[in-house]
Design a protein around this motif. Structure first.
Motif, PDB file in Angstrom:
ATOM      1  N   GLY A 253       0.783  -1.237   0.000  1.00  0.00           N
ATOM      2  CA  GLY A 253       0.000   0.000   0.000  1.00  0.00           C
ATOM      3  C   GLY A 253       0.810   1.280   0.000  1.00  0.00           C
ATOM      4  O   GLY A 253       0.260   2.346   0.148  1.00  0.00           O
ATOM      5  N   ILE A 254       2.136   1.173  -0.131  1.00  0.00           N
ATOM      6  CA  ILE A 254       2.944   2.386  -0.150  1.00  0.00           C
ATOM      7  C   ILE A 254       3.571   2.528  -1.537  1.00  0.00           C
ATOM      8  O   ILE A 254       4.068   1.569  -2.101  1.00  0.00           O
ATOM      9  N   ASN A 273       1.803   9.610   2.081  1.00  0.00           N
ATOM     10  CA  ASN A 273       0.482  10.014   1.591  1.00  0.00           C
ATOM     11  C   ASN A 273       0.090  11.408   2.020  1.00  0.00           C
ATOM     12  O   ASN A 273      -0.379  12.202   1.228  1.00  0.00           O
TER      13      ASN A 273
END
Ligand SMILES: *[C@@H]1O[C@H](CO)[C@@H](O)[C@H](O)[C@H]1NC(C)=O
Ligand SMILES: *[C@@H]1O[C@H](CO)[C@@H](O)[C@H](O)[C@H]1NC(C)=O
Ligand SMILES: *[C@@H]1O[C@H](CO)[C@@H](O)[C@H](O)[C@H]1NC(C)=O
Ligand SMILES: *[C@@H]1O[C@H](CO)[C@@H](O)[C@H](O)[C@H]1NC(C)=O
Ligand SMILES: *[C@@H]1O[C@H](CO)[C@@H](O)[C@H](O)[C@H]1NC(C)=O
Length: 805
Positions: A253-254, A273
């Motif tokens: 997710g990064i 983010n």
């Protein structure tokens, strides 16, 4: 000054954001169909379905050149990951990219000249160009068959799911903020090893993996010829030569990218983010000066303490704005065949360009060898073993490092008068000598260069916007850090992001330590707890006893300490400053402190003791040599020297004493810090506190290390023979030496070693120990000279055991 540029950089972000987002009439496409085209003026972009990447024309604001590029939509500076026409920019007016009737994607300049095209042919039934969620621009047909993809033509970046294979290489950008190809390459060598090479027209040399070691020592193999490397979705970078590296923020997710940066280092960057900024989560080379070529010909890379370039004395910069251009002699080279002098630069080496290499050579003979050859520019003399001689035909890859045992002697015409730069005078660096640009800093946000000079135009143009920027972007910082001024704080924020040093919140640390359950130790400044961070890093969390400083001061010190990074110093990962809580987060060191390994029944062998003495000296020398903020430890003692899993020492608790003032030596530290027995008499005599107080404490530690008992106990207990106070001990040794009794060494070294130690090393260490505890501080050596002395006998292997002779 740097702060200024940083502020400008912020401003720039603002402008870019503005210029890229304000275009209300910009269009985004999911496909560029065959026969269609986009021109710069169209303001049309191809975006990936999840909008994480954008493809289109990219220009550095205020400058004309323009590139057809792919960038991260959500990063603050629209980080470019690929350009089609890297070295052939097009005009930012009238240029166009199109997919012709023959299925080829073509980039044409305003004058109609073709600057770039894909290798697709008319037999391929290309239907459209599409940008995938991975950041890959592909040309495919209606059935989804891919004929061409940007992933096959990387520039300096590798994205997750993109592979680096046999015939591809990543090439760094020439400068920060530009796209043109530079000299650093990441590729698979013929030996199947993923390597980095500095490759410029005059020379090339491999600098990663470490060229001083063989493949296996570097943890690689050469038998697997598949030659493939990739970064996966969880942040692990793997290659077929067994290289395995994890991003520190490992997990799904990064958004990440792996790049060979303009300073030659290979890094994984992870996108945060919330801020749109990048954080470095892995880098291949921890010592930036080890990258070859960073300072150009005749340049030397030095740590002061951040790496910077200087010219070899007698040489000056070719281009004051650009270190890549290196330095040129200030004299006519022909003069080198007339009478010459040699200028010694201690602890300085130049990699490669050896006309001759002579092992077991005297310094004098080496000098003669250089004098006798007109091609010789200098010679390097390593004080290893019997001394090694390297005669240099060029001064390249210069590096000054405390780890280098030897000197380079620069050949200069007699008529040329030069003095050594202050950096070569040990700890007497003056803090104002910042004329040389800081170069290879991992962030280098402020490393502006020729190309970006044009941006300055924009700054003045947007002078009014500057005010707005201040309000919108920096206001928060301003409130928090009135005392230090805005720019410094912004800069500090960057530093922290880049070096993985960060601020934690209290809840996070409470959770990591399981509500401060497992206590590791107690010191004068606070209690240390063991903890595990969310990313599985094991840490030691120190809770400072009394809130001894205000927020501002604390921040200021932490930003300094956070930048300190040396193998022999315990790494600080971050801190927490919330209400009355002040906590420090350190790396966890496995093997407890030194006192547990010398005063106990389990004790270290000689080799390890020597390594501890050397490593501790290196750590202290690093602290003392810092230029910007000169750090005096003030509490060197075995309890503060931790041992890692390989029994290498790591000094803990540095940076807690008030940092000495920038005016350098002679400054005052008001509050006495330190531990009885290890404290130099300077404290009692009320003398100004200098780095020499650490030298004294180091001396006591060294003597304890040799003797294996606590000498630091001033309180003499007559009934206990083991408790010899330091002074008596020193006197005894001196008597013994004077009596000429050759076995004096044996009577001093820890009996538990049963003679298994190197006499020569022991004698050297005792000598060092005693000179460090001189009452008169001017007689004590510096840590840098201690290292020199130790390195000279480091590879001593003789281990006598008299019983067995
Ligand atoms: C275009 O280049 C790629 C990568 O080098 C190659 O795989 C492909 O076969 C080439 N296509 C043509 C038609 O030459
Ligand atoms: C070589 O490396 C590739 C990619 O990492 C791997 O799939 C393959 O099994 C390796 N081959 C050998 C013989 O180890
Ligand atoms: C990276 O992470 C994997 C899986 O968590 C682990 O097995 C491996 O040892 C790690 N590698 C390094 C170099 O830390
Ligand atoms: C970042 O944003 C992406 C998409 O917006 C999301 O999938 C991801 O979970 C976020 N990551 C973090 C660490 O918040
Ligand atoms: C240098 O001298 C040492 C001993 O004096 C010897 O063992 C070594 O082989 C010599 N090295 C070379 C390359 O001659």
């Amino acid at each position: 000054m740097r702060c200024q540029t940083l502020k400008l950089y912020y401003l720039l972000f603002f402008i870019i954001t503005l210029s890229l987002s304000h275009s209300a009439n910009s269009k985004s496409l999911l496909h560029l169909r065959r026969g269609a085209s986009i021109s710069v003026e169209d303001n049309t972009f191809i975006t990936s379905p999840d909008n994480s990447f954008t493809c289109g024309f990219y220009a550095i604001p205020g400058s004309n050149p323009c590139w057809f590029a792919i960038w991260f939509t959500n990063s603050k500076d629209k980080t470019v990951v690929w350009t089609a026409n890297r070295d052939r920019p097009v005009n930012s007016q009238g240029s166009r990219v199109s997919i012709g009737g023959d299925g080829t994607m073509v980039l044409t300049d305003v004058d109609g000249s073709i600057k770039w095209q894909t290798n697709t042919t008319s037999t391929d039934d290309v239907a459209a160009a599409e940008l995938l969620n991975s950041g890959n621009l592909v040309l495919k047909n209606t059935r989804g068959h891919i004929f061409w993809q940007s992933f096959d033509f990387p520039t300096d970046t590798l994205l997750p799911s993109q592979t680096l294979t046999k015939n591809k290489r990543l090439v760094s950008s020439l400068r920060k903020g530009s796209f043109e190809s530079g000299y650093f390459n990441l590729y698979f060598g013929n030996d199947n090893v993923l390597s980095s090479i500095f490759d410029c027209p005059e020379t090339s040399s491999i600098y990663w993996p470490n060229p001083n070691y063989d493949i296996y020592k570097n943890g690689r193999t050469n038998y697997n010829s598949s030659r493939i490397a990739f970064l996966d979705d969880v942040g692990m970078f793997r290659s077929s030569d067994k290289l395995k590296a994890n991003a520190s923020d490992k997990g799904f997710g990064i958004k990440r990218r792996l790049a060979i940066d303009h300073d030659g280092n290979i890094r994984i960057h992870s996108l945060i983010n919330s801020t749109g900024l990048w954080m470095i989560t892995w880098q291949a080379i921890s010592q930036p000066c080890e990258v070859h070529g960073v300072c150009g010909t005749n340049g030397i890379c030095v740590y002061a303490p951040t790496p910077k370039c200087i010219c070899t004395p007698g040489y000056e910069m070719n281009d004051p704005s650009d270190w890549i251009a290196g330095c040129k002699p200030t004299f006519k080279e022909a003069l080198l065949s007339s009478p010459v002098n040699f200028l010694e630069l201690s602890q300085t080496d130049y990699f490669g360009f050896d006309l001759y290499f002579r092992p077991n050579f005297t310094l004098e003979a080496c000098r003669e060898l250089c004098l006798g050859d007109t091609r010789c520019k200098a010679f390097t003399y390593r004080t290893w073993g019997n001394g090694h001689c390297y005669v240099k035909s060029a001064l390249f890859n210069g590096i000054m490092s405390l780890d280098f045992p030897g000197s380079t002697y620069i050949k200069l015409p007699r008529s040329v008068q030069v003095s050594k730069p202050s950096i070569f005078h040990g700890s007497s660096i003056t803090c104002d000598s910042r004329e040389a640009e800081i170069l290879v800093d991992s962030l280098s946000m402020y490393h502006f260069n020729r190309r970006t000079v044009r941006w300055v135009y924009i700054y003045s143009f947007c002078g009014a916007l500057g005010a707005i920027e201040l309000i919108f972007v920096v206001l928060g910082w301003w409130f928090l850090f009135k005392k230090h001024g805005v720019p410094a704080s912004v800069e500090a924020g960057y530093c922290m992001i880049s070096s993985q040093f960060r601020r934690f919140n209290y809840g996070e640390l409470k959770k990591a330590t399981n509500n401060f359950r497992e206590e590791l130790g107690r010191g004068s400044s606070g209690i240390v707890y063991k903890g595990v961070l969310a990313d599985d890093r094991v840490v030691a969390v120190k809770r400072l006893g009394d809130v001894f400083q205000g927020q501002d001061e604390f921040w200021a010190e932490m930003t300094t300490v956070g930048k300190i990074n040396h193998i022999n110093l315990v790494r600080m990962w971050g801190f927490c400053s919330e209400r009355r809580h002040r906590l420090l987060v350190y790396e966890y060191v496995d093997n407890m402190s030194l006192d547990k390994h010398i005063f106990n029944s389990s004790f270290l062998g000689w080799k390890q003791r020597f390594a501890v003495a050397l490593g501790t000296a290196k750590g202290l020398a690093y602290l003392h040599n810092e230029c910007l903020e000169w750090v005096i430890h003030c509490d060197v003692k075995p309890e503060n020297i931790l041992l890692d899993i390989e029994f290498q020492p790591k000094i803990a608790d540095f940076g807690l004493a008030k940092l000495s003032q920038r005016d350098g030596p002679g400054s005052k530290i008001s509050k006495i810090r330190g531990t009885q027995g290890y404290m130099a008499p300077d404290w009692a005599l009320n003398l100004p506190i200098t780095a020499k107080v650490d030298v004294y404490s180091y001396g006591v530690v060294v003597l304890e290390l040799i003797k294996g008992i606590k000498l630091s106990n001033w309180a003499v207990d007559d009934t206990d023979d083991d408790e010899i106070p330091l002074k008596t001990f020193g006197m005894t040794v001196k008597e013994k030496v004077q009596c000429g009794n050759s076995s004096w060494v044996d009577s001093i070294v820890d009996q538990r070693l049963e003679g298994r130690f190197s006499r020569n090393q022991a004698a050297t260490l005792i000598g060092i120990g005693l000179s460090c505890v001189e009452e008169n501080r001017t007689k004590r050596p510096t840590m840098a000279s201690v290292i020199q002395t130790l390195l000279e006998c480091e590879d001593e292997t003789e281990m006598q055991n008299p019983d067995k002779l």
